[in-house]
Scaffold this motif. Structure first.
Motif, PDB file in Angstrom:
ATOM      1  N   PHE A  23       0.829  -1.209   0.000  1.00  0.00           N
ATOM      2  CA  PHE A  23       0.000   0.000   0.000  1.00  0.00           C
ATOM      3  C   PHE A  23       0.865   1.261   0.000  1.00  0.00           C
ATOM      4  O   PHE A  23       0.492   2.276  -0.592  1.00  0.00           O
ATOM      5  N   ARG A  26       1.834   1.857  -3.498  1.00  0.00           N
ATOM      6  CA  ARG A  26       0.650   2.187  -4.288  1.00  0.00           C
ATOM      7  C   ARG A  26       0.167   3.611  -4.014  1.00  0.00           C
ATOM      8  O   ARG A  26      -0.406   4.263  -4.886  1.00  0.00           O
ATOM      9  N   ARG A  28       2.148   5.954  -3.514  1.00  0.00           N
ATOM     10  CA  ARG A  28       3.231   6.793  -4.021  1.00  0.00           C
ATOM     11  C   ARG A  28       3.952   7.553  -2.912  1.00  0.00           C
ATOM     12  O   ARG A  28       4.371   8.713  -3.079  1.00  0.00           O
ATOM     13  N   GLY A 202       5.066  -4.638  -4.658  1.00  0.00           N
ATOM     14  CA  GLY A 202       4.200  -3.624  -5.236  1.00  0.00           C
ATOM     15  C   GLY A 202       4.830  -2.893  -6.402  1.00  0.00           C
ATOM     16  O   GLY A 202       4.127  -2.325  -7.237  1.00  0.00           O
ATOM     17  N   SER A 203       6.172  -2.924  -6.469  1.00  0.00           N
ATOM     18  CA  SER A 203       6.880  -2.194  -7.525  1.00  0.00           C
ATOM     19  C   SER A 203       7.167  -3.067  -8.740  1.00  0.00           C
ATOM     20  O   SER A 203       7.295  -2.565  -9.851  1.00  0.00           O
TER      21      SER A 203
END
Length: 294
Positions: A23, A26, A28, A202-203
């Motif tokens: 999260f 996500r 940023r 996530g990346s």
């Protein structure tokens, strides 16, 4: 439900901590990978190794046995991985290392702690220590085509392991103030490892999905096969058997992706292996834990 419930306290903390990382990226939010990596590898993990092994009742003979068992696990896994690469006709030099070296740190150490407590963590740290040395020496040499001795000798983890071995061999205890300091610093390692794992997942993007997923599944099979082979060959019993099998079943380590990028070894496919094997392991590892009687 009665079969699943005992596993929730082991698996759920890992999922939740990794989810924070997912999260985070996500949303940023900034995340300095280099700073966190250096903090974990140079401060948190060395403190965890010395602090845990220095206070846990583990004999010199048991530690030596764990280190030897870890090398056997890697050896059998490498044999199975090499044969699989030859049969499947995939590049041995690019995929041998990610197939052999699982996530013994970011995922393996929290699993050992939550499943088996301090004793399991101590054995898991012994496995992590020897596999890290081999990963960043022989593993990096396979990918790069040249020896990587200097990089290994500069790692604080090596010296932390040496200090822990001296404490164990001489039956020494650390002063309480130093032990408490190491406990605080070592407490950084596991949550940061899991959050970093989530940030990495996530990346990363899943490229060449079919090949990545297939090789990700193969890592889980090869690793566990290597673990069972080592257990059978050495006739391991008790906690050593359980921890070695649990560590052997971990997914592809994120560091494999970083090494693949550094040495230009099909990094996109390796990234997919990391993602796919990690997601699958959230199902396969609870099954293994149930098999181990946790």
């Amino acid at each position: 439900m009665s079969l699943v419930y005992p596993l929730i306290p082991i698996i759920l903390p890992i999922i939740l901590c990794a989810a924070i990382g997912v999260f985070w990226v996500r949303l940023r939010q900034p995340f300095d990978h280099d700073f966190v990596r250096v903090l974990v590898l140079s401060v948190g993990t060395p403190a965890l190794i010395v602090g845990t092994l220095g206070k846990t009742e583990i004999s010199a003979a048991q530690l030596q046995h764990v280190l030897y068992a870890s090398m056997c696990m890697l050896g059998f896994s490498a044999l199975f991985a090499a044969l699989s690469c030859l049969i499947l006709r995939v590049d041995l030099r690019s995929f041998l290392v990610p197939l052999v070296f699982g996530n013994f740190g970011n995922m393996g150490l929290p699993l050992c702690l939550f499943a088996f407590g301090e004793e399991g963590l101590a054995i898991g740290l012994g496995i992590f220590l020897i596999t890290t040395i081999i990963h960043f020496s022989l593993g990096a040499a396979i990918l790069s085509g040249k020896a990587m001795v200097k990089g290994v000798l500069s790692s604080p983890i090596i010296y932390a392991g040496a200090i822990a071995c001296v404490l164990i061999l001489n039956h020494w205890s650390l002063p309480l103030a130093l032990q408490n300091t190491l406990s605080l610093l070592g407490g950084l390692a596991i949550p940061l490892m899991l959050i970093t794992l989530g940030v990495s997942l996530g990346s990363l993007k899943l490229h060449a999905a079919g090949k990545s997923i297939g090789l990700g599944v193969l890592r889980l099979v090869v690793g566990l096969a290597g673990g069972f082979a080592a257990v059978y060959f050495l006739n391991l019993e008790g906690m050593e058997r359980k921890v070695l099998l649990l560590q052997s079943a971990t997914p592809v380590a994120v560091f494999n992706y970083l090494l693949a990028m550094q040495y230009k070894r099909e990094a996109d496919v390796v990234a997919g292996m990391v993602v796919s094997s990690t997601l699958i392991s959230f199902i396969s590892i609870p099954v293994l834990l149930y098999f181990l009687g946790v």
